[in-house]
Design a protein around this motif. Structure first.
Motif, mmCIF file in Angstrom:
data_model
loop_
_atom_site.group_PDB
_atom_site.id
_atom_site.type_symbol
_atom_site.label_atom_id
_atom_site.label_comp_id
_atom_site.label_asym_id
_atom_site.label_seq_id
_atom_site.Cartn_x
_atom_site.Cartn_y
_atom_site.Cartn_z
ATOM 1 N N LEU A 268 0.820 -1.203 0.000
ATOM 2 C CA LEU A 268 0.000 0.000 0.000
ATOM 3 C C LEU A 268 0.860 1.263 0.000
ATOM 4 N N PRO A 269 0.690 2.140 -0.966
ATOM 5 C CA PRO A 269 1.391 3.434 -0.927
ATOM 6 C C PRO A 269 0.743 4.343 0.112
ATOM 7 N N MET A 270 1.550 5.099 0.823
ATOM 8 C CA MET A 270 1.066 5.991 1.864
ATOM 9 C C MET A 270 1.612 7.401 1.658
ATOM 10 N N ARG A 271 0.883 8.359 2.206
ATOM 11 C CA ARG A 271 1.344 9.744 2.212
ATOM 12 C C ARG A 271 1.866 10.163 3.579
ATOM 13 N N TYR A 272 1.490 9.433 4.630
ATOM 14 C CA TYR A 272 1.900 9.801 5.987
ATOM 15 C C TYR A 272 2.383 8.594 6.790
ATOM 16 N N TYR A 273 1.605 7.534 6.815
ATOM 17 C CA TYR A 273 1.922 6.365 7.646
ATOM 18 C C TYR A 273 3.186 5.661 7.168
ATOM 19 N N THR A 274 4.032 5.275 8.136
ATOM 20 C CA THR A 274 5.124 4.337 7.912
ATOM 21 C C THR A 274 5.202 3.438 9.140
ATOM 22 N N PRO A 275 5.779 2.256 9.031
ATOM 23 C CA PRO A 275 5.937 1.406 10.220
ATOM 24 C C PRO A 275 6.767 2.071 11.313
ATOM 25 N N ASP A 276 7.815 2.798 10.933
ATOM 26 C CA ASP A 276 8.625 3.475 11.952
ATOM 27 C C ASP A 276 7.819 4.563 12.663
ATOM 28 N N LEU A 277 7.012 5.300 11.900
ATOM 29 C CA LEU A 277 6.166 6.312 12.501
ATOM 30 C C LEU A 277 5.122 5.677 13.415
ATOM 31 N N HIS A 278 4.605 4.531 13.017
ATOM 32 C CA HIS A 278 3.658 3.771 13.836
ATOM 33 C C HIS A 278 4.222 3.569 15.241
ATOM 34 N N VAL A 279 5.438 3.075 15.314
ATOM 35 C CA VAL A 279 6.067 2.819 16.612
ATOM 36 C C VAL A 279 6.347 4.132 17.337
ATOM 37 N N GLY A 280 6.922 5.097 16.617
ATOM 38 C CA GLY A 280 7.317 6.355 17.235
ATOM 39 C C GLY A 280 6.160 7.195 17.720
ATOM 40 N N ALA A 281 4.981 7.043 17.107
ATOM 41 C CA ALA A 281 3.832 7.866 17.495
ATOM 42 C C ALA A 281 3.381 7.599 18.924
ATOM 43 N N PHE A 282 3.725 6.432 19.462
ATOM 44 C CA PHE A 282 3.361 6.095 20.833
ATOM 45 C C PHE A 282 4.340 6.679 21.854
ATOM 46 N N ALA A 283 5.430 7.274 21.393
ATOM 47 C CA ALA A 283 6.392 7.939 22.285
ATOM 48 C C ALA A 283 5.905 9.356 22.526
ATOM 49 N N LEU A 284 5.242 9.574 23.639
ATOM 50 C CA LEU A 284 4.575 10.845 23.911
ATOM 51 C C LEU A 284 5.479 11.794 24.671
ATOM 52 N N PRO A 285 5.304 13.106 24.475
ATOM 53 C CA PRO A 285 6.052 14.083 25.275
ATOM 54 C C PRO A 285 5.653 13.988 26.739
ATOM 55 N N ALA A 286 6.504 14.537 27.597
ATOM 56 C CA ALA A 286 6.340 14.355 29.036
ATOM 57 C C ALA A 286 5.016 14.881 29.562
ATOM 58 N N ASP A 287 4.531 16.002 29.010
ATOM 59 C CA ASP A 287 3.286 16.561 29.560
ATOM 60 C C ASP A 287 2.089 15.658 29.278
ATOM 61 N N ILE A 288 2.079 14.989 28.113
ATOM 62 C CA ILE A 288 0.984 14.063 27.827
ATOM 63 C C ILE A 288 1.180 12.764 28.606
ATOM 64 N N GLN A 289 2.428 12.322 28.764
ATOM 65 C CA GLN A 289 2.682 11.160 29.615
ATOM 66 C C GLN A 289 2.115 11.383 31.014
ATOM 67 N N ALA A 290 2.256 12.584 31.509
ATOM 68 C CA ALA A 290 1.741 12.881 32.854
ATOM 69 C C ALA A 290 0.228 12.754 32.923
ATOM 70 N N LEU A 291 -0.452 13.094 31.836
ATOM 71 C CA LEU A 291 -1.903 12.982 31.811
ATOM 72 C C LEU A 291 -2.365 11.531 31.874
ATOM 73 N N VAL A 292 -1.610 10.634 31.232
ATOM 74 C CA VAL A 292 -2.059 9.250 31.083
ATOM 75 C C VAL A 292 -1.357 8.302 32.035
ATOM 76 N N ALA A 293 -0.535 8.837 32.925
ATOM 77 C CA ALA A 293 0.211 7.976 33.856
ATOM 78 C C ALA A 293 -0.754 7.244 34.774
#
Length: 293
Positions: A268-293
């Motif tokens: 499938l050709p994509m304009r945004y999604y990649t497997p590496d981005l898939h994994v990296g998108a779950f790495a949240l900045p600290a302020d959002i991590q604090a919300l979901v801790a």
């Protein structure tokens, strides 16, 4: 001429004003007003903007634009699809523009998609005025369109799904009921074993309480839960969070090599999604991590 959510500047130019909160807003110049009306459920406006092309807003909030809709639709669909790897049945609550279905239908293994949209006018409108977003998905034989309240549907349906996507508008007004513990519990009950729930959880900086409260609900219901981040230029206000909840450990934390293999195999050709981005998108900045801790 007077329009809801619009104003005219000193030069006589009409602007659309998106009021995200009482203190935060965003403006789009209306270069051509294409459509404006109110249905039983929503106020709808469609206009052309030089930067973003055709823009759709409902109840004063931007929903989709031609310039960047692919960002949201690819990530809301392909992250769970590639994480699961064997989707057969999918439910999309909301999503009346057809964009999420368009992306899901590119996965040939998916056998059925049930679209639950409360407002038939949104579907009809999208067919007529934004056909490139749905790209024929409404007429695909794998799709069943159900005009119903998503909350009631999830309470009463006998169907079970491998994936449920809550493709709602922002967590205010009529859509607020799609961000409640009761609704999330109904969705959990309608998932098959190893099923996945993905939710549109809004801009974390604008709706931090919604992200925090959804995280708590997911933690009570699922063995694995978290959020992944996307940035859509039309949605001003920073990072948009998408919720991801499941009892499927391998889907929640997929092996990167397996993701790459599934992606390559799909072709499938994509304009945004990649497997590496898939994994990296779950790495949240600290302020959002604090919300979901």
């Amino acid at each position: 001429m007077s329009h809801r959510f619009c104003f005219t500047d000193d030069q006589g130019q009409l602007w659309f004003k998106e009021a995200l909160t009482e203190s935060v807003g965003n403006c789009f110049r209306i270069d051509e007003l294409i459509y404006e009306d109110s249905s039983d459920h929503h106020h709808i406006i469609l206009f052309e903007n030089e930067t973003h092309g055709r823009v759709l807003a409902m109840d004063g909030l931007v929903q989709v634009s031609r310039s960047d809709e692919f960002v949201y639709h690819e990530m809301v669909a392909h992250v769970p699809a590639f994480a699961h790897g064997q989707l057969k049945s999918v439910a999309v609550v909301g999503g009346g523009d057809g964009g999420a279905m368009r992306e899901l239908l590119r996965h040939t293994g998916i056998e059925t998609i049930t679209l639950i949209e409360i407002d038939k006018d949104v579907v009809d409108f999208s067919r007529k005025w934004l056909p490139e977003v749905s790209n024929g998905s409404f007429d695909d034989p794998r799709v069943e369109i159900v005009i119903a309240d998503g909350v009631e549907y999830m309470k009463t349906t006998d169907k079970r799904f491998d994936l449920i996507i809550i493709d709602s508008s922002d967590p205010v007004g009529p859509s607020a009921v799609l961000f409640t513990p009761e609704f999330y519990a109904s969705c959990k009950d309608k998932l098959k074993d190893n099923g996945i729930l993905v939710t549109q959880n809004g801009l974390a900086s604008i709706y931090p309480d919604v992200v925090r409260d959804s995280s708590r609900c997911f933690a009570d219901l699922f063995a694995h839960q978290g959020f992944y981040a996307i940035t859509v230029p039309t949605f001003s206000g920073g990072i948009m969070t998408l919720g991801f909840a499941t009892d499927n450990a391998t889907a929640f934390s997929p092996d990167p090599a397996e993701l790459h293999a599934r992606f390559q195999s799909s072709g499938l050709p994509m304009r945004y999604y990649t497997p590496d981005l898939h994994v990296g998108a779950f790495a949240l900045p600290a302020d959002i991590q604090a919300l979901v801790a």
